[in-house]
Enzyme design. Structure first.
Site, mmCIF file in Angstrom:
data_model
loop_
_atom_site.group_PDB
_atom_site.id
_atom_site.type_symbol
_atom_site.label_atom_id
_atom_site.label_comp_id
_atom_site.label_asym_id
_atom_site.label_seq_id
_atom_site.Cartn_x
_atom_site.Cartn_y
_atom_site.Cartn_z
ATOM 1 N N VAL A 197 23.467 8.693 -49.917
ATOM 2 C CA VAL A 197 23.255 10.093 -49.067
ATOM 3 C C VAL A 197 21.809 9.877 -48.208
ATOM 4 C CG1 VAL A 197 21.751 11.423 -50.594
ATOM 5 C CG2 VAL A 197 23.555 12.530 -48.982
ATOM 6 N N ALA B 97 18.919 6.863 -58.186
ATOM 7 C CA ALA B 97 19.822 7.629 -57.761
ATOM 8 C C ALA B 97 20.486 7.216 -56.529
ATOM 9 C CB ALA B 97 19.616 8.936 -57.928
ATOM 10 N N ASP B 98 21.885 7.203 -56.048
ATOM 11 C CA ASP B 98 22.188 7.256 -54.731
ATOM 12 C C ASP B 98 22.571 8.301 -54.209
ATOM 13 O OD1 ASP B 98 22.466 3.948 -53.684
ATOM 14 O OD2 ASP B 98 22.548 4.118 -55.817
ATOM 15 N N ARG B 99 23.109 9.258 -55.166
ATOM 16 C CA ARG B 99 23.138 10.663 -54.634
ATOM 17 C C ARG B 99 23.427 11.694 -55.873
ATOM 18 N NH1 ARG B 99 27.274 12.617 -49.909
ATOM 19 N NH2 ARG B 99 26.712 10.857 -49.160
ATOM 20 N N ALA C 30 25.057 10.105 -58.806
ATOM 21 C CA ALA C 30 25.971 8.770 -58.582
ATOM 22 C C ALA C 30 24.561 7.852 -58.611
ATOM 23 C CB ALA C 30 26.676 8.797 -57.511
#
Length: 364
Positions: A93, A253-255, A263
């Site tokens: 994100v 974390a990526d999102r 995620a």
């Protein structure tokens, strides 16, 4: 000294090609947005914060030498190319948030009659470059907050694990260090801070199949930093937590959804399940730019799927039987119920309090 994954000066951008590590350290020149999109999509640069920084700086490099006749033409180029960069890897994100922020700035500058087209371009370049400096500062704050939380948790449970010297053992997954950010790292920044405090007894890192970011990149960083470290296979985590007195798991974390569902790199979810079984605290380290308050839960997060070849081959060598079907999601979603705390540059929050806390921070 931390590794430098991004080299930038106005008009010039180079990234350390992470596909070649650890065997070769080579910087790839990024001349503009098309190059930026490619290095992100091909995972020559990866890690949610680094993706956003490289994406935005690739646009800065492209527009720097250009002469725009009107503010409208500059605004249109900024908006179109930032939206294009978001499509390179949609799960993370940070790129979307950075793009929205810069598009809003471009629209505000466009409406400001006191600023001409050259002033608008200068302000845009300044804002883009400020993101690079802010990411490093945020990483250091995440590291400090995370180390404090882990040490406090250990103290509350009655001290460091049996057999230790007062320091802690931690496990991390994928790569979240200097190679995944503008510098210092998120989850690996927490590890780095523990080491700086003299409180890191040992760090374990998973190989992180199928792209092997742990074996290729995190291990590379840990050896570079001379931290006491051990590489383990993804399938060893349960045995590790049972046998090695690990004090905490810390991942990136990526999102992060507004309810705390997270995620991150595939394999994170199963580590969280195992950590819960062994009563090992499981922390997510992420900047506020990784938290997406617009998404109520993890079911709404788009999960990128990668090519079969990443599973069936190592380099040019096939390791899987020809004709076998593959499922290769790049990420999984860890439910908030498995997460002890989410470490940000502004503090550590329980998933249940995340939305309210972040909303108040953004309002202030």
């Amino acid at each position: 000294m931390s590794l430098q994954s991004i080299k930038y000066s106005r008009g010039s951008l180079e990234i350390l090609d992470q596909l070649l590590l650890p065997g070769q350290s080579k910087y790839e020149v990024v001349r503009g947005v098309e190059d930026g999109w490619k290095v992100i999509n091909k995972m020559q640069v990866r890690g949610a914060p680094a993706i956003a920084i490289v994406g935005c700086l690739s646009l800065a490099v492209e527009i720097n030498p250009e002469d725009f006749e009107t503010k409208k033409s500059l605004r249109q180029e900024v908006e179109g190319k930032l939206n294009y960069l978001v499509s390179a890897r949609p799960t993370a994100v940070n790129m979307k948030i950075a793009a929205d922020e810069l598009i809003t700035l471009a629209n505000d500058l466009y409406k400001d009659e006191a600023i001409d087209v050259n002033g608008m371009k200068q302000r845009f370049l300044d804002a883009t470059e400020a993101m690079l400096k802010k990411d490093i500062a945020d990483n250091r704050a995440i590291g400090a907050n995370g180390a404090k939380a882990i040490l406090q948790r250990v103290a509350e449970k009655g001290g460091a694990p049996a057999g230790s010297t007062g320091s802690v053992r931690v496990l991390t997954h994928c790569n979240t260090g200097s190679l995944a950010t503008a510098g210092y790292g998120t989850a690996l920044g927490v590890v780095r801070q523990l080491a700086e405090l003299g409180k890191l007894e040992h760090v374990y890192c998973t190989e992180t199949r199928p792209y092997n970011q742990g074996a290729r990149l995190t291990a590379y960083e840990l050896v570079h930093e001379k931290f006491p470290a051990t590489l383990v296979l993804d399938s060893m985590v349960a045995a590790l937590l049972r046998a090695k007195n690990v004090a905490a798991v810390v991942v990136g974390a990526d999102r992060v959804a507004s309810n705390g569902d997270t995620a991150n790199k595939i394999g994170t979810y199963q580590i969280a399940v195992v950590a819960k079984h062994h009563d090992v605290p499981f922390y997510v380290a992420a900047p506020l730019t990784s938290i997406d308050l617009a998404i109520p839960g993890g079911d709404h997060i788009i999960i990128e799927e990668r090519p079969d070849r990443e599973m069936t081959h190592v380099g040019e060598h096939r390791i899987a039987a020809p004709g076998i079907n593959c499922w290769n999601p790049a990420f999984d979603v860890t439910p908030a119920s498995l997460i002890t705390g989410i470490i940000t540059e502004r503090g550590v929050f329980k998933p249940a309090e995340l939305k309210e806390a972040i909303t108040k921070l953004l309002e202030s």
